[in-house]
Design a protein around this motif. Sequence first.
Motif, PDB file in Angstrom:
ATOM      1  N   ALA A 126       0.849  -1.189   0.000  1.00 42.12           N
ATOM      2  CA  ALA A 126       0.000   0.000   0.000  1.00 42.12           C
ATOM      3  C   ALA A 126       0.883   1.237   0.000  1.00 42.12           C
ATOM      4  N   GLN A 127       0.259   2.390  -0.127  1.00 39.95           N
ATOM      5  CA  GLN A 127       0.958   3.672  -0.119  1.00 39.95           C
ATOM      6  C   GLN A 127       1.886   3.767   1.094  1.00 39.95           C
ATOM      7  N   GLY A 128       3.171   4.089   0.837  1.00 37.30           N
ATOM      8  CA  GLY A 128       4.125   4.322   1.908  1.00 37.30           C
ATOM      9  C   GLY A 128       4.813   3.094   2.469  1.00 37.30           C
ATOM     10  N   ASP A 129       4.482   1.887   1.995  1.00 38.27           N
ATOM     11  CA  ASP A 129       5.133   0.674   2.487  1.00 38.27           C
ATOM     12  C   ASP A 129       6.598   0.630   2.048  1.00 38.27           C
ATOM     13  N   THR A 130       7.376  -0.175   2.770  1.00 36.87           N
ATOM     14  CA  THR A 130       8.799  -0.347   2.457  1.00 36.87           C
ATOM     15  C   THR A 130       9.073  -1.795   2.097  1.00 36.87           C
ATOM     16  N   LEU A 131       9.759  -1.998   0.967  1.00 40.64           N
ATOM     17  CA  LEU A 131      10.155  -3.346   0.551  1.00 40.64           C
ATOM     18  C   LEU A 131      11.384  -3.746   1.355  1.00 40.64           C
ATOM     19  N   LYS A 132      11.332  -4.910   1.963  1.00 41.05           N
ATOM     20  CA  LYS A 132      12.439  -5.374   2.815  1.00 41.05           C
ATOM     21  C   LYS A 132      13.456  -6.214   2.036  1.00 41.05           C
ATOM     22  N   ASP A 133      12.994  -6.969   1.050  1.00 37.79           N
ATOM     23  CA  ASP A 133      13.863  -7.866   0.283  1.00 37.79           C
ATOM     24  C   ASP A 133      14.458  -7.097  -0.890  1.00 37.79           C
ATOM     25  N   THR A 134      15.708  -6.633  -0.745  1.00 29.42           N
ATOM     26  CA  THR A 134      16.343  -5.836  -1.787  1.00 29.42           C
ATOM     27  C   THR A 134      17.698  -6.430  -2.160  1.00 29.42           C
ATOM     28  N   GLN A 135      18.100  -6.157  -3.385  1.00 28.64           N
ATOM     29  CA  GLN A 135      19.406  -6.596  -3.877  1.00 28.64           C
ATOM     30  C   GLN A 135      20.085  -5.393  -4.512  1.00 28.64           C
ATOM     31  N   SER A 136      21.263  -5.049  -4.020  1.00 28.09           N
ATOM     32  CA  SER A 136      21.991  -3.878  -4.504  1.00 28.09           C
ATOM     33  C   SER A 136      22.515  -4.103  -5.916  1.00 28.09           C
ATOM     34  N   ALA A 137      22.964  -3.018  -6.514  1.00 32.34           N
ATOM     35  CA  ALA A 137      23.507  -3.064  -7.868  1.00 32.34           C
ATOM     36  C   ALA A 137      24.849  -3.772  -7.887  1.00 32.34           C
ATOM     37  N   LEU A 138      25.119  -4.486  -8.977  1.00 29.78           N
ATOM     38  CA  LEU A 138      26.448  -5.048  -9.210  1.00 29.78           C
ATOM     39  C   LEU A 138      27.284  -3.964  -9.882  1.00 29.78           C
ATOM     40  N   ILE A 139      28.392  -3.629  -9.287  1.00 27.81           N
ATOM     41  CA  ILE A 139      29.258  -2.577  -9.814  1.00 27.81           C
ATOM     42  C   ILE A 139      30.357  -3.231 -10.639  1.00 27.81           C
ATOM     43  N   LEU A 140      30.395  -2.913 -11.935  1.00 25.97           N
ATOM     44  CA  LEU A 140      31.330  -3.528 -12.863  1.00 25.97           C
ATOM     45  C   LEU A 140      32.783  -3.325 -12.422  1.00 25.97           C
ATOM     46  N   GLU A 141      33.104  -2.134 -11.937  1.00 27.25           N
ATOM     47  CA  GLU A 141      34.474  -1.851 -11.509  1.00 27.25           C
ATOM     48  C   GLU A 141      34.889  -2.753 -10.349  1.00 27.25           C
ATOM     49  N   GLN A 142      33.974  -3.008  -9.409  1.00 26.59           N
ATOM     50  CA  GLN A 142      34.274  -3.885  -8.283  1.00 26.59           C
ATOM     51  C   GLN A 142      34.519  -5.312  -8.753  1.00 26.59           C
ATOM     52  N   LEU A 143      33.724  -5.769  -9.715  1.00 28.71           N
ATOM     53  CA  LEU A 143      33.917  -7.118 -10.241  1.00 28.71           C
ATOM     54  C   LEU A 143      35.262  -7.253 -10.944  1.00 28.71           C
ATOM     55  N   VAL A 144      35.642  -6.242 -11.720  1.00 30.17           N
ATOM     56  CA  VAL A 144      36.926  -6.281 -12.423  1.00 30.17           C
ATOM     57  C   VAL A 144      38.074  -6.272 -11.420  1.00 30.17           C
ATOM     58  N   ASN A 145      37.985  -5.409 -10.404  1.00 28.71           N
ATOM     59  CA  ASN A 145      39.032  -5.362  -9.374  1.00 28.71           C
ATOM     60  C   ASN A 145      39.142  -6.687  -8.638  1.00 28.71           C
ATOM     61  N   GLN A 146      38.019  -7.294  -8.334  1.00 27.21           N
ATOM     62  CA  GLN A 146      38.029  -8.593  -7.655  1.00 27.21           C
ATOM     63  C   GLN A 146      38.662  -9.664  -8.547  1.00 27.21           C
ATOM     64  N   PHE A 147      38.352  -9.653  -9.836  1.00 30.19           N
ATOM     65  CA  PHE A 147      38.925 -10.610 -10.771  1.00 30.19           C
ATOM     66  C   PHE A 147      40.438 -10.427 -10.870  1.00 30.19           C
ATOM     67  N   ILE A 148      40.884  -9.180 -10.947  1.00 29.81           N
ATOM     68  CA  ILE A 148      42.324  -8.900 -11.062  1.00 29.81           C
ATOM     69  C   ILE A 148      43.053  -9.334  -9.799  1.00 29.81           C
ATOM     70  N   SER A 149      42.478  -9.022  -8.637  1.00 27.28           N
ATOM     71  CA  SER A 149      43.157  -9.402  -7.386  1.00 27.28           C
ATOM     72  C   SER A 149      43.176 -10.910  -7.207  1.00 27.28           C
ATOM     73  N   ASN A 150      42.148 -11.607  -7.653  1.00 27.89           N
ATOM     74  CA  ASN A 150      42.143 -13.068  -7.569  1.00 27.89           C
ATOM     75  C   ASN A 150      43.124 -13.687  -8.551  1.00 27.89           C
ATOM     76  N   SER A 151      43.279 -13.094  -9.723  1.00 25.75           N
ATOM     77  CA  SER A 151      44.184 -13.668 -10.718  1.00 25.75           C
ATOM     78  C   SER A 151      45.645 -13.403 -10.369  1.00 25.75           C
ATOM     79  N   THR A 152      45.949 -12.338  -9.624  1.00 27.29           N
ATOM     80  CA  THR A 152      47.328 -12.059  -9.247  1.00 27.29           C
ATOM     81  C   THR A 152      47.783 -12.924  -8.071  1.00 27.29           C
ATOM     82  N   ARG A 153      46.873 -13.466  -7.323  1.00 26.31           N
ATOM     83  CA  ARG A 153      47.234 -14.343  -6.195  1.00 26.31           C
ATOM     84  C   ARG A 153      47.737 -15.698  -6.675  1.00 26.31           C
ATOM     85  N   ASP A 154      47.290 -16.114  -7.839  1.00 28.15           N
ATOM     86  CA  ASP A 154      47.675 -17.446  -8.341  1.00 28.15           C
ATOM     87  C   ASP A 154      49.090 -17.516  -8.811  1.00 28.15           C
TER      88      ASP A 154
END
Length: 154
Positions: A126-154
Amino acid sequence: MRNQRWIEVSVGAFMLLGLAALLFLAFKVSGLAQTSERNGFEVQACFGDIGGLKPRSRVTLAGVTVGRVAAINLDHQWFEACVTMQLEDSLVNKLSKDTAAAIQTSGLLGDNYISLTPGIDEAWLAQGDTLKDTQSALILEQLVNQFISNSTRD
């Protein structure tokens, strides 16, 4: 001489008409055009990260646009982005209170928008309700940084 002037005026009018049409299309495609205010109801959802979500971004249900982002504010207590969505009146008594909201991206580098997934609760949003089940945006830069840091550990 008179014929030459008439041609120049006609070409000028045609160019102005073409420019006005391009301006109109640019506003329509960008979402900046003022659309007629529809009746509807507002709901909120808070996200840890909204990425590039902006006011007037679309809100979809099963891929169909059913609303727009009305406002984005910062919750100073939890430091989350709280998004107010204006949904169509046709969804009154049709979306359950456990509806999920996720920030999605159109294509690889496209616009961000909110995708709603209906729940199974018997109580309606109804008017003014709040959705509790939310999923944040996937940030492309964060994914690339995570991939680079994981690949440099190997």
